[in-house]
Design a protein around this motif. Structure first.
Motif, PDB file in Angstrom:
ATOM      1  N   GLU A 200      -0.418  14.374 -18.508  1.00  0.00           N
ATOM      2  CA  GLU A 200       0.604  12.939 -18.913  1.00  0.00           C
ATOM      3  C   GLU A 200       0.992  12.874 -20.101  1.00  0.00           C
ATOM      4  O   GLU A 200       0.607  12.111 -21.046  1.00  0.00           O
ATOM      5  CB  GLU A 200      -0.707  11.966 -18.763  1.00  0.00           C
ATOM      6  CG  GLU A 200      -1.243  11.910 -17.378  1.00  0.00           C
ATOM      7  CD  GLU A 200      -1.966  10.807 -16.813  1.00  0.00           C
ATOM      8  OE1 GLU A 200      -2.666  10.249 -18.019  1.00  0.00           O
ATOM      9  OE2 GLU A 200      -2.223  10.609 -15.766  1.00  0.00           O
ATOM     10  N   LYS A 454     -17.267   4.411 -12.727  1.00  0.00           N
ATOM     11  CA  LYS A 454     -15.850   4.555 -12.236  1.00  0.00           C
ATOM     12  C   LYS A 454     -15.628   5.876 -11.554  1.00  0.00           C
ATOM     13  O   LYS A 454     -14.943   6.647 -12.040  1.00  0.00           O
ATOM     14  CB  LYS A 454     -14.748   4.074 -13.041  1.00  0.00           C
ATOM     15  CG  LYS A 454     -13.535   3.929 -12.794  1.00  0.00           C
ATOM     16  CD  LYS A 454     -12.578   3.731 -13.632  1.00  0.00           C
ATOM     17  CE  LYS A 454     -11.167   3.322 -13.043  1.00  0.00           C
ATOM     18  NZ  LYS A 454     -10.007   3.300 -13.896  1.00  0.00           N
ATOM     19  N   TYR A 456     -14.531   8.656  -8.462  1.00  0.00           N
ATOM     20  CA  TYR A 456     -13.467   9.028  -7.686  1.00  0.00           C
ATOM     21  C   TYR A 456     -13.776   9.857  -6.794  1.00  0.00           C
ATOM     22  O   TYR A 456     -13.352   9.918  -5.601  1.00  0.00           O
ATOM     23  CB  TYR A 456     -12.372   9.542  -8.612  1.00  0.00           C
ATOM     24  CG  TYR A 456     -11.467   8.754  -9.667  1.00  0.00           C
ATOM     25  CD1 TYR A 456     -10.523   8.028  -9.164  1.00  0.00           C
ATOM     26  CD2 TYR A 456     -12.043   8.349 -10.753  1.00  0.00           C
ATOM     27  CE1 TYR A 456      -9.458   7.256 -10.008  1.00  0.00           C
ATOM     28  CE2 TYR A 456     -11.426   7.586 -11.703  1.00  0.00           C
ATOM     29  CZ  TYR A 456     -10.077   6.871 -11.317  1.00  0.00           C
ATOM     30  OH  TYR A 456      -9.249   6.055 -12.061  1.00  0.00           O
TER      31      TYR A 456
HETATM   32  C1  BGP Z   1      -5.298   9.945 -15.723  1.00  0.00           C
HETATM   33  C2  BGP Z   1      -5.924  11.124 -16.461  1.00  0.00           C
HETATM   34  C3  BGP Z   1      -7.138  11.613 -15.860  1.00  0.00           C
HETATM   35  C4  BGP Z   1      -7.943  10.591 -15.289  1.00  0.00           C
HETATM   36  C5  BGP Z   1      -7.396   9.455 -14.571  1.00  0.00           C
HETATM   37  C6  BGP Z   1      -8.067   8.341 -14.109  1.00  0.00           C
HETATM   38  O1  BGP Z   1      -4.729   9.307 -16.482  1.00  0.00           O
HETATM   39  O2  BGP Z   1      -5.133  12.248 -16.610  1.00  0.00           O
HETATM   40  O3  BGP Z   1      -8.002  12.223 -16.944  1.00  0.00           O
HETATM   41  O4  BGP Z   1      -9.186  10.167 -15.612  1.00  0.00           O
HETATM   42  O5  BGP Z   1      -6.127   9.015 -15.230  1.00  0.00           O
HETATM   43  O6  BGP Z   1      -8.365   7.571 -15.134  1.00  0.00           O
HETATM   44  P1  BGP Z   1      -9.612   6.842 -15.546  1.00  0.00           P
HETATM   45  O7  BGP Z   1     -10.430   7.937 -15.745  1.00  0.00           O
HETATM   46  O8  BGP Z   1      -9.243   6.093 -16.964  1.00  0.00           O
HETATM   47  O9  BGP Z   1      -9.966   6.027 -14.392  1.00  0.00           O
END
Ligand code: BGP
Length: 493
Positions: A200, A454, A456
């Motif tokens: 990113e 949080k 996933y």
């Molecule tokens: C992206 C990143 C990841 C990941 C994801 C989800 O921006 O590349 O590292 O973490 O987002 O975001 P978050 O973990 O804040 O929910």
């Protein structure tokens, strides 16, 4: 209709600082992630520090910001640092890779932790024990015919480079990074074919997180522009290295791309949305088209920002553009210049309003059933290079039942919508797509908040926000759903 190709790379994605743990084991040095505290929704994470006089503290380093004068990042007692243990892939890699294989993964995106290989970022010799760890991981992946996709720098910089050089503001990081890339290319020759240079890269924007993306302890707009420039250069040199010495290796760029919609049809809102989209896309323009877009150069001129250019740089950027465009996309955001619309949350980068047509999760991230098709059309029609979705997913405070099961039907619904959308882009719009890597396939720490809740994953990891728990892995309902999805090559209803 033509579906996904036979060799489509279905799989999942992770990052070392959110997943590996073992933050000081086997000679690893500290990285910027290791002095980054936990936060929560709307509670920012902080960088902890110590001064020579013994004073200590913690500071939020989002956007244009700086540590207090004389403060040096340090691990302190009394704070919780999620990266230290993370979900301990370091000691669970065999079990986790076996779970991925059981789902039928064709690909696994992970990052190498630079400070595991070069503890200070620019040491003379690499740390053999660090290299051995990734040897073992790649061998394990090979055993199951899972293709690794390796991010060289995912949201962390060796801390020593931040302290000595203010991270990527200094050109010193370019040479250090290219040496690190070469060490890794050489060591894992024949084992790793696909690399991404910076996760990113657009999160280096002044309104996002230059500490996380560029290791900047003092970030003004000039330092951020220099850091981005140096990362572009490091990427180009990495592509050059692959072309000249490792022709079997493909190097991709990686963009966070959450298309921004205008909330109203007022042209002012349309212009605002256009500008927000360009704030992400110009990073890809440099890496895929080989030069800065005119509007960015005009902005720099207005602000009197100078690029730290040296002879030959421009040629390198032009000549060594990346082989493919990879991107993360979780949903869309929506902006307005009007005083209407409900505050939308979303990620820290964009002050958005809630899109009334979409549902959002508890962190304000909206699920958009058409976003992948839209994003893929934007990116392919602009760059004409193969795409790779390397992050997509939904964070949820999952509840584990007594028998270990997790009924994450909301995640199944999200996957159905998103996979359908990317399938339309492939089948109806003819866009070449290399693969789909679902983010956080095994539960890991949130990058934005540092929370564990949080989640996933397709696999639940027993751990709470403060690192308590057995780390035991258990399969969620999505585990079985995704397995079937891969098995049918995305032929979902
Ligand atoms: C992206 C990143 C990841 C990941 C994801 C989800 O921006 O590349 O590292 O973490 O987002 O975001 P978050 O973990 O804040 O929910």
């Amino acid at each position: 209709m033509k579906g996904f190709s036979k060799d489509f790379l279905w799989g999942g994605a992770t990052a070392a600082n959110q997943y590996e743990g073992a933050y000081l084991e086997d000679g690893k040095g500290l990285s910027t992630a290791d002095v980054y505290t936990n936060g929560a929704h709307r509670v920012p994470r902080k960088v902890t520090w110590r001064k020579e006089n013994g004073e200590t503290g913690a500071t939020v380093l989002n956007g244009v910001s700086a540590l207090p004068d004389g403060a040096i990042p340090a691990v302190l007692d009394g704070y919780y640092y999620p990266s230290h243990k993370a979900t301990d892939f370091y000691h669970h890699y065999k079990e986790d890779i076996a779970l991925m294989a059981e789902m039928g993964f064709k690909c696994f995106r992970m990052s190498i932790n630079w400070s595991r290989i070069f503890p200070n970022g620019d040491d003379d010799l690499p740390n053999e024990k660090g290299l051995l760890f990734y040897d073992a991981v790649f061998q394990e992946l090979q055993k199951y015919h899972i293709e690794p996709l390796v991010t060289l720098s995912h949201y962390e910089t060796p801390l020593s480079l931040s302290i000595r050089f203010n991270g990527w503001e200094d050109r010193h990081c370019v040479d250090a990074y290219v040496k690190y890339a070469e060490t890794v290319f050489e060591r894992y020759k024949g084992m790793v074919r696909y690399y991404l240079t910076f996760n990113e890269i657009d999160c280096l924007n002044p309104d996002h997180n230059p500490y996380v993306s560029g290791g900047l302890l003092r970030a003004d707009e000039q330092a951020i522009a220099s850091a981005a420039y140096h990362q572009f250069l490091a990427s180009a040199l990495t592509v050059k290295l692959a072309r000249e010495k490792y022709p079997e290796v493909q190097v991709g760029m990686m963009l966070a791309y959450m298309p921004v919609y205008a909330y109203t049809v007022d042209p002012k809102d349309q212009l605002e949305a256009l500008k927000r989209n360009e704030e992400m896309l110009w990073f890809a323009d440099v890496q895929m088209q080989g030069s800065y877009p005119p509007y960015k150069l005009c902005e720099y001129e207005r602000k009197d920002i100078r690029l730290p250019e040296k002879e030959g740089d421009i040629d390198l950027l032009r000549k060594y553009t990346a082989d493919f465009v990879s991107f993360s996309c979780y949903g869309s955001t929506c902006v307005t210049t009007h005083d209407e619309g409900e505050e939308g949350g979303g990620n820290l980068a964009v002050k958005s309003v809630k899109n009334p047509y979409l549902e959002a999760n508890a962190w304000g991230w909206a699920t958009d059933p058409h976003v992948l098709r839209i994003a893929m059309n934007h990116l392919y029609n602009r760059y004409h290079k193969p795409l790779w979705i390397v992050e997509n997913g939904i964070g949820w405070a999952d509840v584990k039942e007594d028998d270990g099961s997790v009924h994450d039907d909301y995640r199944i619904e999200y996957l159905k919508q998103n996979i359908r959308s990317m399938k339309e882009a492939v089948e109806l719009d003819g866009i070449p797509l290399i693969g789909y890597e679902y983010w956080g396939c095994i539960d890991l720490i949130s990058a934005g908040t540092g929370e564990m809740k949080k989640r996933y994953g397709f696999v639940y990891v027993d751990m709470d926000d403060l690192g308590n728990g057995t780390l035991k892995r258990s399969r969620k309902d999505t585990f079985y759903w995704y397995k079937e999805c891969i098995n049918s090559n995305g032929n979902i209803e």
